[in-house]
Design a protein around this motif. Structure first.
Motif, PDB file in Angstrom:
ATOM      1  N   UNK A   1      11.180  -0.271  -1.999  1.00  0.00           N
ATOM      2  CA  UNK A   1      10.114  -0.953  -1.270  1.00  0.00           C
ATOM      3  C   UNK A   1       9.078  -0.024  -0.690  1.00  0.00           C
ATOM      4  N   UNK A   2       9.328   1.290  -0.707  1.00  0.00           N
ATOM      5  CA  UNK A   2       8.350   2.267  -0.257  1.00  0.00           C
ATOM      6  C   UNK A   2       8.672   2.946   1.061  1.00  0.00           C
ATOM      7  N   UNK A   3       9.570   2.368   1.865  1.00  0.00           N
ATOM      8  CA  UNK A   3       9.863   2.972   3.148  1.00  0.00           C
ATOM      9  C   UNK A   3      10.545   4.327   3.013  1.00  0.00           C
ATOM     10  N   UNK A   4      10.225   5.232   3.924  1.00  0.00           N
ATOM     11  CA  UNK A   4      10.771   6.588   3.892  1.00  0.00           C
ATOM     12  C   UNK A   4      11.707   6.777   5.074  1.00  0.00           C
TER      13      UNK A   4
ATOM     14  N   UNK B   1      -0.886   4.992  -0.839  1.00  0.00           N
ATOM     15  CA  UNK B   1      -0.144   4.570   0.353  1.00  0.00           C
ATOM     16  C   UNK B   1      -0.302   5.674   1.390  1.00  0.00           C
TER      17      UNK B   1
ATOM     18  N   UNK C   1       9.029   8.320   9.901  1.00  0.00           N
ATOM     19  CA  UNK C   1       7.927   7.751   9.141  1.00  0.00           C
ATOM     20  C   UNK C   1       7.724   6.269   9.452  1.00  0.00           C
ATOM     21  N   UNK C   2       6.457   5.865   9.430  1.00  0.00           N
ATOM     22  CA  UNK C   2       6.135   4.443   9.447  1.00  0.00           C
ATOM     23  C   UNK C   2       6.310   3.859   8.060  1.00  0.00           C
ATOM     24  N   UNK C   3       6.096   2.557   7.942  1.00  0.00           N
ATOM     25  CA  UNK C   3       6.279   1.877   6.657  1.00  0.00           C
ATOM     26  C   UNK C   3       5.107   2.062   5.709  1.00  0.00           C
ATOM     27  N   UNK C   4       4.014   2.631   6.202  1.00  0.00           N
ATOM     28  CA  UNK C   4       2.884   2.924   5.334  1.00  0.00           C
ATOM     29  C   UNK C   4       1.855   1.814   5.293  1.00  0.00           C
TER      30      UNK C   4
ATOM     31  N   UNK D   1      -0.645   0.312   2.437  1.00  0.00           N
ATOM     32  CA  UNK D   1      -0.985   0.353   1.012  1.00  0.00           C
ATOM     33  C   UNK D   1      -2.444  -0.029   0.866  1.00  0.00           C
TER      34      UNK D   1
ATOM     35  N   UNK E   1       0.916   7.199   4.901  1.00  0.00           N
ATOM     36  CA  UNK E   1       2.022   7.181   5.844  1.00  0.00           C
ATOM     37  C   UNK E   1       1.643   7.945   7.108  1.00  0.00           C
TER      38      UNK E   1
ATOM     39  N   UNK F   1      13.305   7.592  -0.185  1.00  0.00           N
ATOM     40  CA  UNK F   1      12.279   6.556  -0.251  1.00  0.00           C
ATOM     41  C   UNK F   1      12.821   5.393  -1.074  1.00  0.00           C
TER      42      UNK F   1
ATOM     43  N   UNK G   1       0.272   9.206  -0.283  1.00  0.00           N
ATOM     44  CA  UNK G   1       1.154   9.257  -1.443  1.00  0.00           C
ATOM     45  C   UNK G   1       0.509   8.551  -2.613  1.00  0.00           C
TER      46      UNK G   1
END
Lengths: 114, 115
Positions: free
Chosen positions: A40-43, B89, B106-109, B111, B91, A37, B37
């Motif tokens: 910036x938060x992307x996984x 967040x 996974x997508x970018x989420x 927030x 996801x 991760x 998350x």
């Protein structure tokens, strides 16, 4: 006790160092994932493995099913490797009535200094 | 490259309002997951669909959360009414399940902040 334990929680390294992140789990699994991760938060999914070892570039993941333990290694670390690395296991049976879902560790925050 | 698309990326709203988050899984994937998350809990599974059928939503507060897949290209997660503790967040991930163990994308989420 968490079903998936990672160590260390935080890790600071100098550029070029060899890094190891550990993951231990207590449930029967069908597969183990290592995720990254970014700040910036992307996984991003790095590896999925159920036995042995996998290698991709400077990353190596190993798993020992008997010991219920996996390691993620980074060779010649670089500042761009700074991220949170998350271990997740897929339960192998009707754990909690949920087949197929991932159980996550809390993550290891890695900072690589130039 | 094929990607999981989540909308909106950010959502700020007042408590009590309905929130709808959307996810477009990768075409051809037959499983969709919703995760939340937070700093305190880390990543938690909320719901899991296979072939559009909900298989597990035990991680979801049933009184206020609902997850659906109206069709194979859209998954939705709704919160009504929203509460400040829902701030996190969210996801979405999709995968192609053909046996034990499969990678999830996974997508970018989204927030979400509930004031």
């Amino acid at each position: 006790k968490n079903e998936v334990e990672q160590s260390p929680q935080n890790l600071t390294a100098q550029e070029g160092e060899f890094i190891t992140i550990n993951c231990s789990y207590s449930v029967g699994i069908s597969a183990l994932h290592w995720l990254q991760q970014h700040p910036g938060g992307g996984i991003v999914s790095l590896f999925m493995l159920s036995s042995g070892k996998k290698k991709h570039g400077r990353l190596i993941a190993t798993i020992n099913i008997q010991e219920k333990h996996s390691s993620l290694h980074i060779t010649a670390s670089h500042p761009r490797d700074s991220a949170v690395y998350i271990c997740a296991v897929r339960s192998g049976g009707n754990y909690g009535g949920s087949q197929g879902n991932l159980i996550f560790g809390k993550g290891t925050k890695l900072s690589v200094k130039p | 490259d094929a990607r999981v698309t989540q909308t909106p990326r950010h959502k700020v709203t007042e408590m009590g309002q309905e929130v709808t988050m959307r996810c477009q899984p990768i075409l051809g994937h037959n499983t969709v997951f919703w995760y939340r998350q937070t700093m305190m809990q880390g990543l938690e599974l909320l719901a899991y669909f296979r072939n559009r059928a909900p298989l597990d939503d035990s991680g979801m507060p049933k009184d206020r959360f609902s997850a659906e897949m109206p069709d194979a290209t859209l998954a939705t997660l709704k919160i009504q009414p929203s509460e400040p503790r829902d701030s996190a967040v969210y996801f979405c991930a999709s995968g192609l399940e053909g046996g034990g163990g499969f990678p999830q994308h996974f997508g970018d989420g989204t927030r979400l902040s509930i004031l």
